[in-house]
Write an enzyme that holds these catalytic residues in place. Structure first.
Site, PDB file in Angstrom:
ATOM      1  N   SER A  49      45.386 -23.874  26.516  1.00  0.00           N
ATOM      2  CA  SER A  49      44.679 -23.678  25.246  1.00  0.00           C
ATOM      3  C   SER A  49      45.542 -23.885  24.004  1.00  0.00           C
ATOM      4  O   SER A  49      45.008 -24.031  22.908  1.00  0.00           O
ATOM      5  CB  SER A  49      44.038 -22.286  25.195  1.00  0.00           C
ATOM      6  OG  SER A  49      45.011 -21.282  25.043  1.00  0.00           O
ATOM      7  N   LYS A  86      47.317 -17.099  20.816  1.00  0.00           N
ATOM      8  CA  LYS A  86      46.328 -17.838  20.021  1.00  0.00           C
ATOM      9  C   LYS A  86      46.816 -17.975  18.591  1.00  0.00           C
ATOM     10  O   LYS A  86      47.757 -17.313  18.165  1.00  0.00           O
ATOM     11  CB  LYS A  86      44.974 -17.119  19.999  1.00  0.00           C
ATOM     12  CG  LYS A  86      44.320 -16.926  21.345  1.00  0.00           C
ATOM     13  CD  LYS A  86      43.818 -18.228  21.906  1.00  0.00           C
ATOM     14  CE  LYS A  86      43.160 -18.021  23.263  1.00  0.00           C
ATOM     15  NZ  LYS A  86      42.876 -19.262  23.930  1.00  0.00           N
TER      16      LYS A  86
END
Length: 136
Positions: A49, A86
C-alpha cells in the site's frame, strides 16, 4: 566504518576497484538514520500500500515518536488494534495509501486510533537478514 566513494549507474559493465581510493569517515548508520535514539523504534513494512512513496514489503521503517506529525507525513498508527503505515490527512481525517489499489481509510470518532510515530526513514535489504527471520 570505511566509506568508499563509488558512483555506478545501473547496467554498468565494469569499473575500477572501489578499494583503490577510499576514505575513512566518522560516520555510523545509527547517526545517519536515527535522530532521537530514545524515542525511535524500528518496524518492518508489510504489503504494497505504500509503494508510491518508496516503501515496499519487507522494508525497514525508522519511526520517530519525538517528531511532531504534520499533514501529509508517513506515519505508523494503531487503528483498532492493528498497526498501519499510512499517509495522514489531518484535514479530512483519513489514512491514505500511496497505491491507488487501496482506498482511503476514514478515522471515525468511535475508532481506537493513536499515532505511534512519524516514519523518518526506510531501508531496503537486498538480501534477507537473519535478524529479520521469522522466529515463530
Amino acid at each position: 566504518m570505511r566509506v568508499i566513494p563509488l558512483k555506478a549507474s545501473a547496467g554498468i559493465t565494469g569499473f575500477e576497484s572501489p578499494a583503490a581510493d577510499y576514505c575513512q569517515l566518522p560516520l555510523s548508520l545509527d547517526e545517519l538514520l536515527v535522530v532521537h535514539p530514545s524515542a525511535t523504534f524500528i518496524g518492518q513494512a508489510q504489503g504494497d500500500s505504500m509503494q508510491g512513496v518508496g516503501i515496499f514489503d519487507g522494508d525497514i521503517l525508522i519511526v520517530d515518536r519525538h517528531e511532531s506529525m504534520r499533514n501529509g507525513d508517513v506515519i505508523v498508527a494503531n487503528l483498532n488494534g492493528e498497526f498501519v503505515c499510512k499517509i495522514i490527512d489531518t484535514r479530512a481525517r483519513l489514512l491514505l495509501s500511496s497505491n491507488e489499489r487501496h482506498q482511503p481509510v476514514p478515522i471515525h470518532e468511535y475508532d481506537e486510533f493513536s499515532i505511534e510515530g512519524v516514519v523518518i526513514r526506510s531501508v531496503r535489504c537486498h538480501r534477507a537478514s537473519p535478524l529479520l527471520a521469522d522466529n515463530g
